[in-house]
Design an enzyme around this catalytic site. Sequence first.
Site, PDB file in Angstrom:
ATOM      1  N   HIS A  16       0.830  -1.204   0.000  1.00 15.72           N
ATOM      2  CA  HIS A  16       0.000   0.000   0.000  1.00 15.72           C
ATOM      3  C   HIS A  16       0.865   1.255   0.000  1.00 15.72           C
ATOM      4  O   HIS A  16       1.512   1.567   0.997  1.00 15.72           O
ATOM      5  CB  HIS A  16      -0.896  -0.034   1.245  1.00 15.72           C
ATOM      6  CG  HIS A  16      -1.869   1.071   1.342  1.00 15.72           C
ATOM      7  ND1 HIS A  16      -1.885   1.960   2.391  1.00 15.72           N
ATOM      8  CD2 HIS A  16      -2.892   1.429   0.532  1.00 15.72           C
ATOM      9  CE1 HIS A  16      -2.867   2.812   2.236  1.00 15.72           C
ATOM     10  NE2 HIS A  16      -3.500   2.522   1.116  1.00 15.72           N
ATOM     11  N   GLU A  43       0.679  -0.725  -4.814  1.00 12.46           N
ATOM     12  CA  GLU A  43      -0.455   0.167  -5.027  1.00 12.46           C
ATOM     13  C   GLU A  43       0.039   1.599  -5.023  1.00 12.46           C
ATOM     14  O   GLU A  43       0.985   1.933  -4.302  1.00 12.46           O
ATOM     15  CB  GLU A  43      -1.486  -0.051  -3.918  1.00 12.46           C
ATOM     16  CG  GLU A  43      -2.753   0.781  -4.043  1.00 12.46           C
ATOM     17  CD  GLU A  43      -2.721   2.083  -3.245  1.00 12.46           C
ATOM     18  OE1 GLU A  43      -3.706   2.830  -3.317  1.00 12.46           O
ATOM     19  OE2 GLU A  43      -1.715   2.338  -2.550  1.00 12.46           O
ATOM     20  N   ASP A  45      -1.501   5.916  -5.491  1.00 12.14           N
ATOM     21  CA  ASP A  45      -2.547   6.901  -5.732  1.00 12.14           C
ATOM     22  C   ASP A  45      -2.004   7.934  -6.697  1.00 12.14           C
ATOM     23  O   ASP A  45      -0.829   8.315  -6.601  1.00 12.14           O
ATOM     24  CB  ASP A  45      -2.946   7.598  -4.429  1.00 12.14           C
ATOM     25  CG  ASP A  45      -3.357   6.616  -3.355  1.00 12.14           C
ATOM     26  OD1 ASP A  45      -4.323   5.874  -3.570  1.00 12.14           O
ATOM     27  OD2 ASP A  45      -2.698   6.583  -2.290  1.00 12.14           O
ATOM     28  N   HIS A  58      -1.309  10.715  -2.384  1.00 15.65           N
ATOM     29  CA  HIS A  58      -2.651  10.375  -1.916  1.00 15.65           C
ATOM     30  C   HIS A  58      -3.496  11.620  -1.710  1.00 15.65           C
ATOM     31  O   HIS A  58      -4.639  11.691  -2.172  1.00 15.65           O
ATOM     32  CB  HIS A  58      -2.566   9.592  -0.601  1.00 15.65           C
ATOM     33  CG  HIS A  58      -3.896   9.308   0.008  1.00 15.65           C
ATOM     34  ND1 HIS A  58      -4.534  10.190   0.871  1.00 15.65           N
ATOM     35  CD2 HIS A  58      -4.724   8.244  -0.110  1.00 15.65           C
ATOM     36  CE1 HIS A  58      -5.692   9.683   1.237  1.00 15.65           C
ATOM     37  NE2 HIS A  58      -5.838   8.504   0.671  1.00 15.65           N
ATOM     38  N   GLU A 126      -4.737   3.735  -8.126  1.00 16.03           N
ATOM     39  CA  GLU A 126      -5.974   4.343  -7.623  1.00 16.03           C
ATOM     40  C   GLU A 126      -6.076   5.776  -8.107  1.00 16.03           C
ATOM     41  O   GLU A 126      -5.195   6.600  -7.858  1.00 16.03           O
ATOM     42  CB  GLU A 126      -6.045   4.323  -6.095  1.00 16.03           C
ATOM     43  CG  GLU A 126      -7.352   4.937  -5.607  1.00 16.03           C
ATOM     44  CD  GLU A 126      -7.527   4.972  -4.102  1.00 16.03           C
ATOM     45  OE1 GLU A 126      -8.404   5.730  -3.619  1.00 16.03           O
ATOM     46  OE2 GLU A 126      -6.794   4.252  -3.406  1.00 16.03           O
TER      47      GLU A 126
END
Length: 294
Positions: A16, A43, A45, A58, A126
């Site tokens: 993450h 992952e 963002d 993020h 994301e």
Amino acid sequence: MTTDASASLRPLVYAHRGASADFAEHTRAAYLQALADGADGVECDVQLSRDQHVVLLHDANLDRTSDGTGPVAERTLKELRQLDFSSWKGVRIPEAFGPRSDQFLTLTDLLDLLRGAGREIGLAIELKHPSPYQLKLEDRVLDVLRAQGWNLRTSRLDNIRVTFMSFSPDAVRHLRKSVPAEFICQLVDDINVVEIRRDLGLGPLTGGAVANVMKAAQLEGERILNACDVGMAGPGIAYVREHAATVRRWLDSGRRFRVWTVDTAEDVALCLGMGFQEITTNRPAQVLAQLQPV
């Protein structure tokens, strides 16, 4: 490091924002540590800079994770690269992971890093909303991937398996126009008005209005998953506990599950018991150790 054969016998582990329990999230160090830990995927963002570069952050604002302030969207890539995105974590970066001045990453930077992994690796992107650039964010991400040689049909780029996800149903629907459903994940989580007000620093009226918008997005995301419009479901671990019947129905309908953020042995055990295919964690080494057969 894990092999594809061993990974197929357990949930895939996605780091993450990189190994973000060890190093500042989204930094070169965090992703290099995730690869060293043997994560099956990472992952990230994404946001757009003022000059339309896809950058790994993020928050919509710079205050929490850098020595800068204000909206990310108001800074050029050159200006963002001049900021310090790692010191807030308070940990020393090993020399092998690069200098402090080289920790900030664009999506292109991350692709280059993953190409050097020497093995198959997943990348879960994301797309963060609301964005001042609205759905141009999705278009720019796809432009970057195409320019790098991404294959739309297989969603592969060299050794990288690419998937997309968002809490925004509009973003998911927009992606679905050009990306096969199996590579798209609808994220879902419960909406807590008190937490939203606290996290965003909002008053009762504004916080309530924002929460209503987010609740509507949650309900639409659930509808997308109920209708099997995308191939992947991405609930938070708390959502899994609170909505076991809904989660089981999605599993039975063939949705692939990517659950976040799974950092404790108890949560890993829950994911194993439910039969989830992917786990997203800040602690990939710890989770992989728990998943290894005795």
